[in-house]
Design an enzyme around this catalytic site. Structure first.
Site, PDB file in Angstrom:
ATOM      1  N   HIS A   1      40.659  49.699  39.440  1.00 25.20           N
ATOM      2  CA  HIS A   1      41.092  51.121  39.945  1.00 25.20           C
ATOM      3  C   HIS A   1      39.812  51.674  39.528  1.00 25.20           C
ATOM      4  CE1 HIS A   1      45.278  49.637  39.290  1.00 25.20           C
ATOM      5  NE2 HIS A   1      45.408  50.088  40.398  1.00 25.20           N
TER       6      HIS A   1
ATOM      7  N   LEU B   1      38.286  42.736  41.774  1.00 30.55           N
ATOM      8  CA  LEU B   1      37.797  42.605  40.455  1.00 30.55           C
ATOM      9  C   LEU B   1      38.511  41.608  39.694  1.00 30.55           C
ATOM     10  CD1 LEU B   1      36.008  44.999  41.056  1.00 30.55           C
ATOM     11  CD2 LEU B   1      36.284  45.767  38.630  1.00 30.55           C
TER      12      LEU B   1
ATOM     13  N   ALA C   1      48.946  52.646  35.901  1.00 28.12           N
ATOM     14  CA  ALA C   1      48.731  51.454  35.118  1.00 28.12           C
ATOM     15  C   ALA C   1      47.492  51.017  35.448  1.00 28.12           C
ATOM     16  CB  ALA C   1      49.803  50.561  35.261  1.00 28.12           C
TER      17      ALA C   1
ATOM     18  N   GLY D   1      41.737  48.495  47.271  1.00 30.59           N
ATOM     19  CA  GLY D   1      41.142  47.267  46.708  1.00 30.59           C
ATOM     20  C   GLY D   1      41.654  46.112  47.568  1.00 30.59           C
TER      21      GLY D   1
ATOM     22  N   MET E   1      42.751  41.298  38.588  1.00 26.31           N
ATOM     23  CA  MET E   1      43.066  42.645  37.593  1.00 26.31           C
ATOM     24  C   MET E   1      44.294  43.131  38.536  1.00 26.31           C
ATOM     25  SD  MET E   1      39.462  44.107  36.132  1.00 26.31           S
ATOM     26  CE  MET E   1      38.590  43.231  35.338  1.00 26.31           C
ATOM     27  N   SER E   2      45.437  43.286  37.898  1.00 24.84           N
ATOM     28  CA  SER E   2      46.591  44.015  38.434  1.00 24.84           C
ATOM     29  C   SER E   2      47.227  44.743  37.499  1.00 24.84           C
ATOM     30  CB  SER E   2      47.355  42.792  38.811  1.00 24.84           C
ATOM     31  OG  SER E   2      48.637  43.434  39.309  1.00 24.84           O
ATOM     32  N   SER E   3      47.868  45.846  37.761  1.00 19.36           N
ATOM     33  CA  SER E   3      48.815  46.463  36.770  1.00 19.36           C
ATOM     34  C   SER E   3      50.126  45.554  36.507  1.00 19.36           C
ATOM     35  CB  SER E   3      49.431  47.739  37.480  1.00 19.36           C
ATOM     36  OG  SER E   3      48.350  48.421  38.106  1.00 19.36           O
TER      37      SER E   3
END
Length: 280
Positions: free
Chosen positions: A37, A176, A32, A147, A184-186
């Site tokens: 990433h 990020l 994801a 991260g 930012m995250s899945s």
């Protein structure tokens, strides 16, 4: 870009590359993928001759079966994204490939895992330790990239690498964020539009807490303020907010030396659990 579903095929590929003297960077993920990433891939590309990215949703680090079931699986799209940033190889094993038998190994990371994520997700860091150590043994990279959003995971992996003697350079990379500050995250893709509009309150709260600490307020006062702040936001359920040393992860009563004060938070927004941190 090469895609390997089996350990044997990946190892054969890497043996060939190493006979040519190539260095290997490694980015472990659960897929994801997002820009955060991809920034890890780019960091690896800058320091290594080739980059390997693993995509594996590790079942043994989930203490909530519903969370595991909801975790997005987007292998085809992930591979397309990885190709755009010059990833050389993707390791995408099945659960059976990684765990042909039930894992009996148990990691105990002591005080590092008794707080924050470890406190609310029992067994989580044992699962992280098992899968990351397996991946390190499979890939045998020269450098690995994580991260900073998962600050506690970085601390746990660092401790594991020291204790098990892995000769791998660990490179944590900055979190990020979206334009509105959301890390930012899945998991963000599971937010409804209304929840997504509210989600930046987490980073806003962290930023205000940082300013208060730098302005002279005590950690105890700032923690009380954060509890009150989220009590006024009924869409959120604050799970924890901690002010800790960035390496030991233990509570602090005063600001730490530069780069060692960490503000860490976890909150539920609808069905999605979000985490974030600021280190300064």
């Amino acid at each position: 870009m090469h895609i390997f579903p089996t350990i044997a095929d990946l190892r054969a590929y890497l043996r060939t590359q190493r006979t040519q003297g190539k260095s290997v960077g490694f980015v472990p993920t659960m897929g994801a993928l997002h820009e955060g990433h991809l920034s890890l891939i780019e960091a690896s590309n800058a320091q290594n001759d080739l980059t390997v990215c693993s995509i594996f949703v590790n079942p043994i680090q989930f203490n909530n079966p519903d969370d595991l079931a909801r975790y997005p699986r987007t292998l085809e799209t992930d591979c397309e994204l990885l190709q755009t940033v010059g990833c050389d190889a993707v390791f995408a094993p099945s659960v059976q490939e990684m765990y042909p038998e039930k894992s009996l190994l148990t990691f105990d990371f002591g005080d590092l895992e008794r707080v924050m994520e470890g406190k609310f997700r029992p067994g989580h860091f044992n699962g992280v330790g098992v899968v990351v150590s397996k991946l390190f043994n499979i890939v045998q990279p020269d450098r690995t990239y994580f991260g900073q959003k998962d600050l506690q995971q970085v601390a746990v992996v660092r401790r594991m690498m020291i204790d098990l003697g892995f000769q791998i350079e660990l490179h944590p990379r900055p979190t990020l964020r979206e334009a509105d500050g959301l890390a930012m995250s899945s998991r963000n893709r599971n937010l409804t539009p209304d929840e997504r509009a509210l989600a930046p309150h987490i980073y806003a709260g962290l930023s205000a807490a940082k300013a208060s600490l730098l302005g002279g307020r005590s950690p105890a006062d700032v923690k009380a303020w954060m509890d009150a702040h989220f009590a006024q936001e009924p869409a959120f359920r604050l799970e924890y907010f901690e002010i800790v040393n960035a390496f030991s992860l233990q509570d602090v009563t005063e600001l730490q030396p530069e780069g060692q004060t960490a503000l860490c938070i976890a909150a539920h927004l609808g069905k999605v659990r979000l985490i974030d941190n600021i280190v300064f």
